[in-house]
Design a protein around this motif. Structure first.
Motif, short mmCIF file in Angstrom:
data_model
loop_
_atom_site.label_atom_id
_atom_site.label_comp_id
_atom_site.label_asym_id
_atom_site.label_seq_id
_atom_site.Cartn_x
_atom_site.Cartn_y
_atom_site.Cartn_z
N ILE A 42 0.83 -1.21 0.00
CA ILE A 42 0.00 0.00 0.00
C ILE A 42 0.87 1.26 0.00
O ILE A 42 0.35 2.37 -0.17
CB ILE A 42 -0.99 0.03 1.18
N GLY A 43 2.18 1.10 0.19
CA GLY A 43 3.09 2.22 0.09
C GLY A 43 3.04 3.18 1.25
O GLY A 43 3.39 4.37 1.10
N ARG A 44 2.62 2.70 2.44
CA ARG A 44 2.60 3.55 3.61
C ARG A 44 2.56 2.66 4.85
O ARG A 44 2.15 1.50 4.78
CB ARG A 44 1.38 4.48 3.63
N ALA A 109 -11.82 6.33 4.23
CA ALA A 109 -10.89 5.32 4.75
C ALA A 109 -9.61 5.27 3.92
O ALA A 109 -9.64 5.41 2.70
CB ALA A 109 -11.54 3.95 4.76
N ASP A 110 -8.49 5.06 4.63
CA ASP A 110 -7.21 4.84 3.96
C ASP A 110 -7.04 3.38 3.55
O ASP A 110 -6.37 3.08 2.56
CB ASP A 110 -6.06 5.20 4.89
N LEU A 111 -7.62 2.47 4.33
CA LEU A 111 -7.43 1.03 4.12
C LEU A 111 -8.69 0.29 4.55
O LEU A 111 -9.25 0.57 5.61
CB LEU A 111 -6.24 0.54 4.95
N ALA A 130 -16.42 -0.70 -1.47
CA ALA A 130 -15.05 -0.45 -1.02
C ALA A 130 -14.45 0.73 -1.78
O ALA A 130 -13.82 1.61 -1.18
CB ALA A 130 -14.19 -1.70 -1.21
N LEU A 131 -14.66 0.78 -3.09
CA LEU A 131 -14.13 1.89 -3.89
C LEU A 131 -14.76 3.22 -3.48
O LEU A 131 -14.09 4.26 -3.48
CB LEU A 131 -14.35 1.63 -5.37
N ARG A 132 -16.03 3.18 -3.14
CA ARG A 132 -16.70 4.42 -2.69
C ARG A 132 -16.10 4.94 -1.38
O ARG A 132 -15.86 6.14 -1.24
CB ARG A 132 -18.20 4.16 -2.51
N VAL A 133 -15.88 4.04 -0.44
CA VAL A 133 -15.46 4.46 0.90
C VAL A 133 -13.97 4.78 0.95
O VAL A 133 -13.54 5.60 1.77
CB VAL A 133 -15.85 3.37 1.93
N LEU A 134 -13.16 4.17 0.10
CA LEU A 134 -11.73 4.46 0.09
C LEU A 134 -11.46 5.85 -0.47
O LEU A 134 -12.05 6.27 -1.47
CB LEU A 134 -10.98 3.44 -0.76
N ARG A 135 -10.54 6.55 0.16
CA ARG A 135 -10.08 7.83 -0.37
C ARG A 135 -9.20 7.54 -1.59
O ARG A 135 -8.67 6.42 -1.75
CB ARG A 135 -9.28 8.59 0.69
N PRO A 136 -8.98 8.53 -2.48
CA PRO A 136 -8.03 8.34 -3.57
C PRO A 136 -6.66 7.96 -3.01
O PRO A 136 -6.15 8.58 -2.09
CB PRO A 136 -7.99 9.72 -4.25
N GLY A 138 -6.22 5.16 -1.45
CA GLY A 138 -6.48 4.14 -0.43
C GLY A 138 -6.41 2.74 -1.01
O GLY A 138 -6.34 2.55 -2.23
N ALA A 139 -6.42 1.74 -0.13
CA ALA A 139 -6.19 0.36 -0.58
C ALA A 139 -7.20 -0.60 0.04
O ALA A 139 -7.66 -0.40 1.16
CB ALA A 139 -4.77 -0.08 -0.23
#
Length: 254
Positions: A42-44, A109-111, A130-136, A138-139
């Motif tokens: 996820i790069g973080r 959400a970040d994750l 999941a795509l809706r709730v994740l921020r740009p 996010g994973a």
């Protein structure tokens, strides 16, 4: 502890409620290497990540995410499992719900994690949610503990389970195939091998906590586990079973 129940979960998913304490005591956790791999993909770091653990059950993954510093909210449809999670992790917020309709704001959400639980969702609903709730950026991370069938005694037990439940049944789990995951999300796949040593009683309780047994009934479950105890006592005369797993991990970034 907020309660939101906006969807009807899979009937077998709710079978765990009757064995919540057994599930919490006997099910395997996850190795530290899994969470290190998640961070790499996820790069973080997990520390500080706004995380939703969906289908959290009794909080096995929730606890480990929290220990890595994630700001985690558990999402669980079953009242018995949610109560067990709250008992052991009273500091963790719990929302009653499931992945098919997430009761969270868009891009909040970040994750989002699914530990042993993505297969209980309707993917046509859960993936867009999941795509809706994740921020740009996010994973979405999905993982399963799968018994390592390359180990001879595990392969033998799996064969007995398949004879008992039928070719498509069992309590070991199967490797998650890429075609079983939602298309178009660009999942990256990793595997993380690990093992644990547990008393024979714990191993049998772990087997018995799987939904295939929980919906079967007490008598046939007792009969299978009694026969399995005799076989494993011969293989592990000191009473300690070495369980080998491979965590099958898939991560997609929004």
């Amino acid at each position: 502890m907020p309660h939101t129940n906006r969807t009807t979960p899979h009937p077998r998913a709710l079978s765990f409620d009757r064995a919540a304490a057994q599930y919490a005591a006997a099910r395997p956790g996850y190795p530290p290497a899994l969470f290190t791999t998640v961070e790499e993909l996820i790069g973080r770091p997990l520390s500080g990540a706004r995380t939703l653990d969906i289908g959290a059950g009794t909080g096995i993954s929730t606890r480990l995410l929290h220990d890595r510093g994630a700001h985690v909210t558990a999402v669980e449809p079953g009242p018995g499992m949610a109560a067990e999670l709250h008992r052991s992790l009273p500091q963790i917020p719990i929302v009653r719900g499931d992945g098919n309709r997430l009761p969270f704001a868009t891009a909040s959400a970040d994750l989002i994690t699914y530990a042993q639980s993505w297969h209980w969702t309707d993917q046509a609903l859960a993936a867009p949610e999941a795509l809706r709730v994740l921020r740009p950026g996010g994973a979405l991370a999905l993982w399963w503990n799968v018994s390592d069938h390359s180990v001879p005694w595990i392969a033998g037990q799996d064969a007995r389970l398949r004879r008992f439940f039928g070719a498509d049944g069992g309590a070991h789990g199967s490797p998650v195939r890429s075609r079983d995951l939602p298309a178009g999300l660009g999942f990256v796949h990793r595997t993380v091998p690990w093992m644990r040593r547990v008393p024979l009683d714990t191993h049998l309780a772990n087997l018995g906590s799987h939904s295939a047994f929980l919906v079967l009934g007490d008598e046939p479950t007792r009969r299978f586990l009694t026969e399995e105890r005799v076989r494993l006592a011969e293989l592990f005369p000191d009473g300690t079973v070495e369980e080998s797993y491979v965590v099958d991990l898939s991560v997609a970034t929004r």
